[in-house]
Design a protein around this motif. Structure first.
Motif, PDB file in Angstrom:
ATOM      1  N   THR A 163      46.123   7.852  61.057  1.00 39.56           N
ATOM      2  CA  THR A 163      45.651   8.686  62.150  1.00 39.56           C
ATOM      3  C   THR A 163      46.476   9.955  62.151  1.00 39.56           C
ATOM      4  N   PRO A 177      35.380   5.076  59.535  1.00 38.19           N
ATOM      5  CA  PRO A 177      34.096   5.424  60.162  1.00 38.19           C
ATOM      6  C   PRO A 177      34.106   5.151  61.663  1.00 38.19           C
ATOM      7  N   GLU A 178      33.249   5.845  62.360  1.00 36.05           N
ATOM      8  CA  GLU A 178      33.112   5.636  63.793  1.00 36.05           C
ATOM      9  C   GLU A 178      32.720   4.184  64.061  1.00 36.05           C
ATOM     10  N   GLY A 179      33.375   3.563  65.026  1.00 35.09           N
ATOM     11  CA  GLY A 179      33.089   2.191  65.384  1.00 35.09           C
ATOM     12  C   GLY A 179      33.800   1.162  64.533  1.00 35.09           C
ATOM     13  N   TYR A 180      34.728   1.595  63.688  1.00 38.70           N
ATOM     14  CA  TYR A 180      35.418   0.657  62.807  1.00 38.70           C
ATOM     15  C   TYR A 180      36.202  -0.393  63.592  1.00 38.70           C
ATOM     16  N   PRO A 232      37.171  10.930  73.342  1.00 39.51           N
ATOM     17  CA  PRO A 232      37.805  11.550  72.191  1.00 39.51           C
ATOM     18  C   PRO A 232      38.938  12.486  72.600  1.00 39.51           C
ATOM     19  N   THR A 248      32.480  16.218  73.158  1.00 37.24           N
ATOM     20  CA  THR A 248      32.862  17.048  72.011  1.00 37.24           C
ATOM     21  C   THR A 248      32.446  18.508  72.210  1.00 37.24           C
ATOM     22  N   TYR A 305      35.168   9.289  59.309  1.00 37.03           N
ATOM     23  CA  TYR A 305      36.247   9.446  60.279  1.00 37.03           C
ATOM     24  C   TYR A 305      35.753   9.120  61.688  1.00 37.03           C
ATOM     25  N   SER A 306      36.687   8.874  62.567  1.00 36.80           N
ATOM     26  CA  SER A 306      36.363   8.678  63.976  1.00 36.80           C
ATOM     27  C   SER A 306      37.429   9.351  64.824  1.00 36.80           C
ATOM     28  N   PHE A 307      37.099   9.616  66.081  1.00 36.06           N
ATOM     29  CA  PHE A 307      38.047  10.252  66.985  1.00 36.06           C
ATOM     30  C   PHE A 307      39.069   9.246  67.493  1.00 36.06           C
ATOM     31  N   LYS A 317      31.335  11.475  60.860  1.00 38.99           N
ATOM     32  CA  LYS A 317      31.478  10.120  61.398  1.00 38.99           C
ATOM     33  C   LYS A 317      31.244   9.029  60.357  1.00 38.99           C
ATOM     34  N   VAL A 355      42.322  12.401  64.732  1.00 34.52           N
ATOM     35  CA  VAL A 355      41.246  11.854  63.915  1.00 34.52           C
ATOM     36  C   VAL A 355      41.755  10.601  63.209  1.00 34.52           C
TER      37      VAL A 355
END
Length: 378
Positions: A216, A366-369, A302, A337, A293-295, A290, A362
């Motif tokens: 991160t 992926p988003e939701g990992y 975020p 965002t 990466y994810s926030f 996304k 960041v």
């Protein structure tokens, strides 16, 4: 009165039996119940005929005795009925006609239970320590010896799960894993269990896994010379900013992370953000890639902060005290965002270059990992 120790028998003519339906047609000739293990339809009066008030046995007729099914008991090898034995040309009921029954054993069931834990960072120091905490909402699956899915459940707030009323046999308990959710060393995502009559319960299934240490990092942040451990990765903050040229209506900039240094040079491109003059507002819209990466989130939102000014001297002070992310307050209430920054309130002039900082976190996944995985089973 028929009791648990009493068995009932009915007498039919053999001609009343229907071989196609395996049942008797019409009413029985007589009924009898056991007395000390013997059921007597008639008493021998010393004559060739055996009779009572209801019927007379015809020596020329064939007869059948049927045992009425009794709950909790199963028939012996002779089955549920047999012909009346003929002794010296006399139809002798129950002279040697013996039924054998065995008490039906109640089917035994078993249970499998256990706990699910997630190992997390307890102390984000240079040498991080970890603790195991119960994981709620994790799907656990049960398969039989043939690999068929038998049941699925979800862990409770204590990480507890159970599968109850299971026929005895062999099973496999499975917790799903993926690239990010991995079993802790020494623990397996599959546990084989055998339930037997001697050991019908198994309460020791224990799953432990970690959310993979995905790095991160800050993006477009301020210069704070420090290091921290975030999800097991060392992370150094850095600073950069971009400039929307005077009188320019809109421009899209690369969103970079990974310590690129000052003024946005270098680093990994993790997405973009667009600065747009829209009437009396400056819009800043952040778009992350996304798929990769994810926030980083703060209370589910975020972590993005924005600073804007016409003067570069503003940022000289800003970089020293890490303050004045002065446009963050204008985050759109419906889109976390998007920042809708009023030009007049912020003292911005569009005929001058507008300097823009976009600061945030960041995660290289992926988003939701972070959502626990599930198995794709029929």
């Amino acid at each position: 009165m028929i009791t648990d120790e009493t068995f009932e028998f009915w007498l039919y003519k053999a001609s009343q039996y229907d071989v196609d339906t395996h049942s008797f047609v019409g009413e029985p000739l007589a009924k009898a119940t056991t007395d000390s293990g013997i059921a007597v339809f008639l008493e021998n009066n010393g004559t060739p005929e055996y009779k009572d008030d209801d019927f007379v046995l015809d020596p020329e007729e064939d007869y059948v005795v049927w045992e009425v099914p009794k709950e909790g008991w199963i028939y012996g090898p002779q089955g549920s009925f047999m012909p009346v034995k003929i002794v010296d040309s006399v139809p002798t009921v129950f002279d040697e006609n013996k039924f054998y029954n065995t008490k039906k054993q109640e089917e035994q069931f078993g249970k499998i239970s256990g706990h699910k834990y997630q190992r997390i960072v307890k102390s984000s120091c240079w040498c991080p320590t970890y603790i195991d905490v119960p994981k709620q909402g994790y799907h656990i699956y049960l398969f039989d010896a043939a690999g068929n899915l038998v049941a699925e459940t979800v862990t409770d707030k204590n990480g507890y799960f159970e599968f109850d009323k299971l026929p005895l046999g062999k099973y496999k308990v499975v917790e799903p894993t993926n690239e990010y959710w991995q079993a802790v060393t020494g623990y397996k995502p599959e546990v084989k269990v055998t339930l037997t009559g001697e050991k019908p319960e198994y309460n020791c299934v224990k799953f432990k896994n970690t959310l993979k240490n995905v790095c991160t990092d800050t993006f477009c942040g301020y210069n704070k010379c420090a290091k921290k451990v975030y999800n097991g990765c060392f992370d150094s903050s850095w600073y950069t900013y971009v400039t929307l040229a005077a009188n320019k209506k809109s421009e899209t900039f690369n969103l970079q992370a990974g310590n690129p240094g000052a003024f946005g040079k270098g680093g990994k491109t993790v997405g973009t953000f667009t600065a747009t003059i829209d009437g009396d507002y400056l819009l800043i819209k952040v778009d992350l890639n996304k798929a990769k990466y994810s926030f980083g989130l703060i209370n589910g939102v975020p972590e993005i902060n924005v600073g804007v000014a016409n003067s570069t001297s503003f940022f000289a002070g800003y970089l020293k005290n890490n303050s004045n992310l002065n446009a963050t307050q204008y985050r759109d209430k419906d889109d976390a965002t998007l920042f809708r920054i009023p030009l007049k309130t912020m003292g911005l002039k569009t005929n001058k270059a507008i300097n823009i900082f976009v600061n945030g976190v960041v995660v290289y996944a992926p988003e939701g990992y972070e959502i626990p995985p599930v198995l794709d089973v029929p």
